[in-house]
Motif scaffolding. Structure first.
Motif: not given
Length: 510
Positions: A240, A334, A343
Motif C-alpha cells: 500500500r 497492505d 497501516v
C-alpha cells in the motif's frame, strides 16, 4: 529484442540476485555476501534514490506505533537502535526529543505509559531515559508558546539514510558482491531449476543475462511489478503506497534537541535539527496511487506541516521560509487498515519456489531501523535452499568507516584534527561525519587544503567528488549533492551550476 543491443549471457552463476538498491536490498546483499553466498545486486536508478533517501532520517522505535499495539515491531526496532548506533557512529548519533504535552490530544498518563514502555521494551543500555520538563523554566521551552507548560523528553537516534544504504552496498561489495546501478531487471524466468535474469543498462541500452539460484525482490514500491510484469507470477499480497512529505526551513531554536508535536488527528510531526543550521519537518501520511517516480510534496501537505508547527511554536513559519522539500512513497504491507497512519510498519516475506527450487523471496513493508534484522530474517527463509550458508554475523560488525575505538565519534574527530591540522574544523567534522575512518582514504597523500583540489563550495572540494565517483557509484550531480552528501542544500545556484559543468567535463574526458 527491441530497445537495446543484447549481449551474450555471462558465465557467472549467482546464489542470490537482489532486485532493488534501497536499504533492504543493500542490507540483504551485505548479509548474504558475508555468509559466503555469491550475490549480484541490481538497481535501476541510483542507490537509495527512492524511499530510502526520503525518510525522516531517524533510527527509532516508533513511539506512536505503541498505540496500534505493534509491540513486536517496537521492541525489535528499539533493540536495533543500539545495534546500529554501535555499528556506524559516524552517520548515526543520539538525539533528544522534546514532546510538549497537549491534554487536548492525548492524556498525560497515556504519554507517560507509552514512554515507560519505550524506555524498557527494548533493553535500553546506552541512551538516556525519559524525563519531564517544565517548559516555563527549562531552556528547551524557550521557543514554545506559553500555552504549553509541560513536556516529556526522550531519546532516539538520527541517521543519514542515503549513506546508510551506500555503506551497506560498500560492505557487500567488499565481501564479494557485485553491485550494478542504473541497471534495470527487465525479465526473470525459471528455466531448469534456475532463474535466467535479463538486465538492461539504462545508460547504454545494452542488455545482458545472468543466472541465479534465487531472486530476492526488494523493489519497494515496485515489488508487485517485479512479481507480475517481470517474473510473470502471481501474489496474494500487495503493498500500500503512502506518501510522506517533509519540508526544510532555517533552524529557529537554540540547542541540539529535536521536537515532536501532536496533532488533533493523532498524528505526530517531528521538527529535527538538520545540517547544523536547518530544520527538517515531517512527515505526512497520504494515500498515494500515482507513479512512485512522480511523488512530490503538494500544497495541502505543506500547509498541514506549517500549521502543525505553528500550533506550538512562537515563531510562525510561512511558505517563504521553506528552502527545500521532498517526498517519498512508503511501500507498506497492505493490512487493510482504513487509516494510512494505522497501516503496519512491520514487514512480511513471500517465498515462491517451484518444486523446492529457484525461490523468489519478496519483501513487503519494513522501515529503515529494522533493515538489518529484516535481512537476517530474509536469509533465514532462504537457508533451506542454501544449507551451506554461514551464520548471522552483522549484529557485532561495523559498517564501513564505523570502526572507531569504543564507537566514540568525538574521540575520533579529535584524533582526526590532530593528525590533519591543516583541515578546517568544519571540514574535518564534515569528513568525519560522512566517511568516519574512511576519511584517511579520502585525504590520501594530501598535506594541505590546496591538495584537495578545486573548491565548489566552502565544504565541497574536488577530491571528495572524485572519491565518491570512484568508490561509491556516484555519477550525476544529484547523486553527489543530494544523496552521497547534502552539499546541494548549502550551495548557491551559481555554485551548483559551476559544479555541474565541472562534472560534465569529467564525464566527457572519461
Amino acid at each position: 529484442m527491441t530497445g537495446g543491443k543484447t549481449v551474450g549471457s555471462e558465465t557467472g552463476l549467482y546464489d542470490l540476485f537482489v532486485v532493488g538498491g534501497g536499504v533492504n536490498g543493500a542490507g540483504i546483499a551485505r548479509d548474504a555476501a558475508g555468509r559466503g553466498l555469491s550475490v549480484l545486486l541490481c538497481e535501476k536508478d541510483d542507490l537509495a534514490q527512492g524511499t530510502s533517501s526520503r525518510s525522516g532520517k531517524l533510527v527509532h522505535g516508533g513511539l506512536r506505533y505503541l498505540e496500534y499495539y505493534e509491540f513486536r515491531l517496537v521492541r525489535e526496532a528499539l533493540i536495533e537502535r543500539e545495534v546500529l548506533l554501535s555499528s556506524a557512529p559516524h552517520i548515526i548519533w543520539p538525539m533528544r526529543f522534546v514532546l510538549p504535552h497537549n491534554p487536548a490530544d492525548r492524556p498525560a498518563w497515556l504519554v507517560r505509559l507509552g514512554l515507560f514502555l519505550y524506555d524498557h521494551l527494548g533493553g535500553r543500555k546506552r541512551l538516556p531515559g525519559t524525563r519531564s520538563l517544565d517548559l516555563r523554566t527549562a531552556p528547551e521551552g524557550a521557543p514554545i508558546k506559553r500555552d504549553y507548560r509541560k513536556a516529556f523528553e526522550y531519546s532516539d537516534c538520527w541517521v543519514d539514510d542515503a549513506r546508510l544504504v551506500v555503506l551497506n552496498a560498500l560492505d557487500a561489495q567488499k565481501k564479494g558482491a557485485r553491485v550494478l546501478t542504473r541497471t534495470a531487471c527487465s525479465a526473470i524466468r525459471r528455466i531448469d531449476g534456475l532463474w535466467h535474469v535479463e538486465m538492461t543498462d539504462l545508460r547504454t541500452g545494452v542488455r545482458s543475462e545472468v543466472r541465479a539460484r534465487s531472486v530476492v525482490n526488494t523493489a519497494g514500491p515496485w515489488v508487485n511489478d517485479i512479481i507480475g510484469r517481470v517474473a510473470g507470477l502471481n501474489s496474494s499480497r500487495s503493498v500500500r503506497l503512502v506518501k510522506g512529505s517533509h519540508i526544510v526551513v532555517p533552524k529557529f531554536w537554540e540547542g541540539r534537541q529535536a521536537y515532536l508535536v501532536q496533532n488533533p488527528d493523532k498524528r505526530v510531526i517531528f521538527i529535527n535539527p538538520y545540517q547544523n543550521d536547518l530544520a527538517l519537518i515531517g512527515t505526512t501520511d497520504i494515500p498515494y496511487e500515482g507513479r512512485p517516480e512522480d511523488v512530490s510534496a503538494d500544497s495541502n501537505e505543506i500547509a498541514y506541516l506549517l500549521k502543525s508547527v505553528n500550533r506550538y511554536f512562537k515563531q510562525q513559519l510561512t511558505e517563504d521560509d521553506i528552502v527545500h522539500s521532498f517526498s517519498g512513497v512508503r511501500p507498506l504491507y497492505d493490512d487493510n487498515a482504513e487509516n494510512p497512519s494505522a497501516v503496519t510498519r512491520d514487514y512480511i516475506f513471500e517465498v515462491d519456489a517451484a518444486n523446492g527450487q529457484a525461490p523468489l523471496l519478496s519483501v513487503f513493508g519494513g522501515k529503515i531501523t529494522t533493515f538489518r534484522k529484516l535481512s537476517e530474517h530474509a536469509l533465514e527463509r532462504l537457508k533451506p535452499f542454501f544449507p551451506q550458508m554461514g551464520a548471522a554475523w552483522t549484529a557485532k560488525a561495523h559498517l564501513p568507516g564505523g570502526d572507531m575505538a569504543n564507537a566514540d565519534f568525538e574521540q575520533f574527530l579529535g584524533d582526526l584534527r590532530a593528525r590533519y591540522r591543516w583541515l578546517t574544523a568544519d571540514l574535518a567534522k564534515h569528513y568525519a561525519r560522512l566517511y568516519g575512518t574512511r576519511t584517511h582514504d579520502l585525504i590520501g597523500n594530501a598535506t594541505s587544503l590546496d591538495d584537495l583540489g578545486a573548491v565548489f563550495s566552502p565544504l565541497f572540494r574536488e577530491r571528495e567528488a572524485r572519491f565518491l565517483m570512484e568508490n561509491e557509484w556516484a555519477m550525476t550531480a544529484d547523486d553527489l549533492l543530494e544523496r552521497r552528501t547534502k552539499h546541494g542544500l548549502h550551495m548557491t545556484p551559481a555554485e551548483r551550476q559551476a559544479f555541474t559543468g565541472w562534472l560534465e567535463r569529467q564525464q566527457v574526458a572519461a
